[in-house]
Motif scaffolding. Sequence first.
Motif, PDB file in Angstrom:
ATOM      1  N   ILE A  76     -15.684 -10.789   7.071  1.00  0.00           N
ATOM      2  CA  ILE A  76     -15.922 -10.497   5.657  1.00  0.00           C
ATOM      3  C   ILE A  76     -15.100  -9.264   5.329  1.00  0.00           C
ATOM      4  CG2 ILE A  76     -17.646  -9.954   3.897  1.00  0.00           C
ATOM      5  CD1 ILE A  76     -19.767 -11.181   5.826  1.00  0.00           C
ATOM      6  N   ASP A  77     -14.145  -9.405   4.419  1.00  0.00           N
ATOM      7  CA  ASP A  77     -13.253  -8.266   4.175  1.00  0.00           C
ATOM      8  C   ASP A  77     -13.859  -7.283   3.177  1.00  0.00           C
ATOM      9  OD1 ASP A  77     -12.691  -9.114   1.550  1.00  0.00           O
ATOM     10  OD2 ASP A  77     -10.716  -9.911   2.032  1.00  0.00           O
ATOM     11  N   GLU A  78     -13.138  -6.202   2.943  1.00  0.00           N
ATOM     12  CA  GLU A  78     -13.670  -5.109   2.110  1.00  0.00           C
ATOM     13  C   GLU A  78     -13.893  -5.518   0.661  1.00  0.00           C
ATOM     14  OE1 GLU A  78      -9.222  -4.997   2.090  1.00  0.00           O
ATOM     15  OE2 GLU A  78     -10.779  -5.165   3.634  1.00  0.00           O
ATOM     16  N   MET A  79     -13.250  -6.579   0.211  1.00  0.00           N
ATOM     17  CA  MET A  79     -13.434  -7.042  -1.166  1.00  0.00           C
ATOM     18  C   MET A  79     -14.539  -8.098  -1.285  1.00  0.00           C
ATOM     19  SD  MET A  79      -9.537  -7.233  -2.693  1.00  0.00           S
ATOM     20  CE  MET A  79      -8.914  -8.297  -1.396  1.00  0.00           C
ATOM     21  N   GLY A  80     -15.119  -8.482  -0.154  1.00  0.00           N
ATOM     22  CA  GLY A  80     -16.188  -9.475  -0.182  1.00  0.00           C
ATOM     23  C   GLY A  80     -15.717 -10.901   0.007  1.00  0.00           C
ATOM     24  N   PHE A  81     -14.434 -11.074   0.333  1.00  0.00           N
ATOM     25  CA  PHE A  81     -13.938 -12.414   0.624  1.00  0.00           C
ATOM     26  C   PHE A  81     -14.184 -12.732   2.098  1.00  0.00           C
ATOM     27  CE2 PHE A  81     -11.337 -11.083  -3.047  1.00  0.00           C
ATOM     28  CZ  PHE A  81     -11.754 -12.062  -3.933  1.00  0.00           C
ATOM     29  N   ILE A  82     -14.362 -14.019   2.386  1.00  0.00           N
ATOM     30  CA  ILE A  82     -14.856 -14.449   3.689  1.00  0.00           C
ATOM     31  C   ILE A  82     -13.824 -15.348   4.359  1.00  0.00           C
ATOM     32  CG2 ILE A  82     -16.666 -15.821   4.817  1.00  0.00           C
ATOM     33  CD1 ILE A  82     -18.389 -14.911   2.248  1.00  0.00           C
ATOM     34  N   THR A 104     -26.839 -20.107   5.356  1.00  0.00           N
ATOM     35  CA  THR A 104     -27.361 -18.875   5.909  1.00  0.00           C
ATOM     36  C   THR A 104     -28.825 -19.038   6.308  1.00  0.00           C
ATOM     37  OG1 THR A 104     -28.276 -17.884   3.893  1.00  0.00           O
ATOM     38  CG2 THR A 104     -25.887 -17.730   4.202  1.00  0.00           C
ATOM     39  N   SER A 105     -29.369 -18.040   6.983  1.00  0.00           N
ATOM     40  CA  SER A 105     -30.770 -18.087   7.401  1.00  0.00           C
ATOM     41  C   SER A 105     -31.725 -18.045   6.220  1.00  0.00           C
ATOM     42  CB  SER A 105     -31.077 -16.926   8.347  1.00  0.00           C
ATOM     43  OG  SER A 105     -30.810 -15.683   7.716  1.00  0.00           O
ATOM     44  N   THR A 106     -31.245 -17.603   5.057  1.00  0.00           N
ATOM     45  CA  THR A 106     -32.095 -17.539   3.861  1.00  0.00           C
ATOM     46  C   THR A 106     -31.790 -18.651   2.870  1.00  0.00           C
ATOM     47  OG1 THR A 106     -30.566 -15.948   2.854  1.00  0.00           O
ATOM     48  CG2 THR A 106     -32.447 -15.053   4.072  1.00  0.00           C
ATOM     49  N   ILE A 139     -17.443 -16.245  -2.654  1.00  0.00           N
ATOM     50  CA  ILE A 139     -18.824 -16.503  -3.094  1.00  0.00           C
ATOM     51  C   ILE A 139     -19.144 -15.766  -4.392  1.00  0.00           C
ATOM     52  CG2 ILE A 139     -19.632 -16.951  -0.754  1.00  0.00           C
ATOM     53  CD1 ILE A 139     -20.983 -14.143  -0.855  1.00  0.00           C
ATOM     54  N   GLY A 140     -18.147 -15.064  -4.937  1.00  0.00           N
ATOM     55  CA  GLY A 140     -18.371 -14.311  -6.168  1.00  0.00           C
ATOM     56  C   GLY A 140     -18.897 -12.907  -5.937  1.00  0.00           C
ATOM     57  N   ALA A 141     -18.878 -12.441  -4.685  1.00  0.00           N
ATOM     58  CA  ALA A 141     -19.382 -11.096  -4.382  1.00  0.00           C
ATOM     59  C   ALA A 141     -18.443 -10.043  -4.944  1.00  0.00           C
ATOM     60  CB  ALA A 141     -19.525 -10.926  -2.877  1.00  0.00           C
ATOM     61  N   LYS A 142     -19.018  -8.918  -5.354  1.00  0.00           N
ATOM     62  CA  LYS A 142     -18.185  -7.845  -5.922  1.00  0.00           C
ATOM     63  C   LYS A 142     -17.531  -6.995  -4.844  1.00  0.00           C
ATOM     64  CE  LYS A 142     -21.955  -4.479  -6.756  1.00  0.00           C
ATOM     65  NZ  LYS A 142     -23.061  -5.295  -6.213  1.00  0.00           N
ATOM     66  N   ASP A 143     -18.106  -6.989  -3.630  1.00  0.00           N
ATOM     67  CA  ASP A 143     -17.539  -6.196  -2.539  1.00  0.00           C
ATOM     68  C   ASP A 143     -18.137  -6.652  -1.207  1.00  0.00           C
ATOM     69  OD1 ASP A 143     -20.121  -5.074  -2.424  1.00  0.00           O
ATOM     70  OD2 ASP A 143     -19.528  -3.321  -3.607  1.00  0.00           O
ATOM     71  N   GLN A 144     -17.693  -6.022  -0.135  1.00  0.00           N
ATOM     72  CA  GLN A 144     -18.142  -6.378   1.204  1.00  0.00           C
ATOM     73  C   GLN A 144     -19.644  -6.199   1.380  1.00  0.00           C
ATOM     74  OE1 GLN A 144     -17.266  -3.768   4.725  1.00  0.00           O
ATOM     75  NE2 GLN A 144     -15.955  -5.499   5.342  1.00  0.00           N
ATOM     76  N   ALA A 145     -20.175  -5.116   0.834  1.00  0.00           N
ATOM     77  CA  ALA A 145     -21.606  -4.836   1.004  1.00  0.00           C
ATOM     78  C   ALA A 145     -22.463  -5.947   0.407  1.00  0.00           C
ATOM     79  CB  ALA A 145     -21.953  -3.491   0.369  1.00  0.00           C
ATOM     80  N   GLU A 146     -22.097  -6.418  -0.783  1.00  0.00           N
ATOM     81  CA  GLU A 146     -22.871  -7.497  -1.401  1.00  0.00           C
ATOM     82  C   GLU A 146     -22.767  -8.782  -0.581  1.00  0.00           C
ATOM     83  OE1 GLU A 146     -23.264 -10.078  -5.540  1.00  0.00           O
ATOM     84  OE2 GLU A 146     -21.849  -8.403  -5.446  1.00  0.00           O
ATOM     85  N   ALA A 147     -21.556  -9.097  -0.107  1.00  0.00           N
ATOM     86  CA  ALA A 147     -21.372 -10.312   0.688  1.00  0.00           C
ATOM     87  C   ALA A 147     -22.193 -10.246   1.973  1.00  0.00           C
ATOM     88  CB  ALA A 147     -19.898 -10.516   1.003  1.00  0.00           C
ATOM     89  N   LYS A 148     -22.237  -9.058   2.600  1.00  0.00           N
ATOM     90  CA  LYS A 148     -22.960  -8.917   3.861  1.00  0.00           C
ATOM     91  C   LYS A 148     -24.476  -8.974   3.681  1.00  0.00           C
ATOM     92  CE  LYS A 148     -19.645  -6.643   6.900  1.00  0.00           C
ATOM     93  NZ  LYS A 148     -19.372  -5.468   7.764  1.00  0.00           N
ATOM     94  N   GLU A 149     -24.955  -8.773   2.483  1.00  0.00           N
ATOM     95  CA  GLU A 149     -26.380  -8.946   2.235  1.00  0.00           C
ATOM     96  C   GLU A 149     -26.798 -10.414   2.362  1.00  0.00           C
ATOM     97  OE1 GLU A 149     -27.243  -7.375  -1.598  1.00  0.00           O
ATOM     98  OE2 GLU A 149     -26.943  -5.275  -1.011  1.00  0.00           O
ATOM     99  N   LEU A 150     -25.841 -11.316   2.155  1.00  0.00           N
ATOM    100  CA  LEU A 150     -26.122 -12.751   2.186  1.00  0.00           C
ATOM    101  C   LEU A 150     -25.597 -13.446   3.437  1.00  0.00           C
ATOM    102  CD1 LEU A 150     -25.105 -13.532  -1.502  1.00  0.00           C
ATOM    103  CD2 LEU A 150     -27.430 -13.462  -0.614  1.00  0.00           C
ATOM    104  N   ILE A 151     -24.421 -13.023   3.895  1.00  0.00           N
ATOM    105  CA  ILE A 151     -23.667 -13.766   4.894  1.00  0.00           C
ATOM    106  C   ILE A 151     -23.591 -12.978   6.192  1.00  0.00           C
ATOM    107  CG2 ILE A 151     -21.481 -14.956   5.381  1.00  0.00           C
ATOM    108  CD1 ILE A 151     -22.911 -15.967   2.840  1.00  0.00           C
TER     109      ILE A 151
END
Length: 350
Positions: A76-82, A104-106, A139-151
């Motif tokens: 997962i890169d710094e911009m939230g792309f996977i 994902t698990s959720t 996934i439409g995430a604004k950044d890495q932190a948001e993406a990592k909350e899900l993925i």
Amino acid sequence: MESAPLEFFKRLLDTPSPSGYEEPVQNLVRDYLKPFADSVETDLHGNVIGAKNTSAPLRVMYAGHCDQIGMLVSQIDEMGFIYAQTIGGWDPQQLIGQRMVIWTSTGPVPAVIARKPIHLLTDEERKTVVQTKDLWLDIGAKDQAEAKELIRIGDPVTLKLGMEEMRNGLANAPKMDNTTGLWVAIEALRRADKLNCALYGVSTVQEEIGLRGAKTSAHGINPQVGIGIDVFHATDCPTMDKRQLGEISLGKGPVIFRGPNFNPKVVDLLVEAAESYKIPYQLAALGKPAANDSNALQMSQAGCAAGCVSIPNRYMHSAVEVISLEDLDNSATLLARFAEMIDADQDFRP
């Protein structure tokens, strides 16, 4: 086709099963088997095994693999792309512009996979075949932190799933390979009656990464006869080489293979069953070991009388694999009748 088996088929197509992540589909298989199988077991590898008439000494195994090709989140890169690795044999061109799902698990997370627009490609880039490593999931995430909350790293990814019916009894979906073979293995077990043999319908795992589930489940069952059930390339569409693949058409019946991987007595009995019960069938030749579970079955323990029955499939390993629902139905009937024709002391040694 009866409504309950058709509904089961659609549910299988709606459920993700990339190699190594087959549990959701296997749960469906177990539930479907329980009303009619004498026993239902899951081995340590994850293969689900339904059986009838298990006290008979001659054991027949039908193997339909439940896994599909997919992807696996690797970064997962710094911009939230996977970015993701492939699971199984992908043509990267098939992935460009697809709707995807990250499991994902959720719960499922929708995604798209693409590359930069054609307007921005250089002349050299337009001539180059894209590589999977150069594609990313959004996934439409604004950044890495948001993406990592899900993925999480290691989450599986599939094409967006679901079946669409077409004209003339055809249907398309991702993962027809090998939901069709899995359904036939289980449905043939359900339809089989008055058996003189022990019949095992097995939902095998991890075929797409090396025929792994067929090896482990066959070792446990130790069948004398084993049929791998999969898809095969239909040649009734442009660009297909009929000189090598043969005349294989949707709607003209299951494909029965002949060649060194396949026991001639098994092949003859499959043909006899088709002709006796007026089930349409097609013959295909294969001069090398099959790239499906019939290969592993033939080589299990001290050897097995192997056969292969396949459902014709257009556009294999794509988002729009096309099959005939009539071929599906006829394949299950053929294998049910084949099992019923086996004598308790039948000798399949060539």
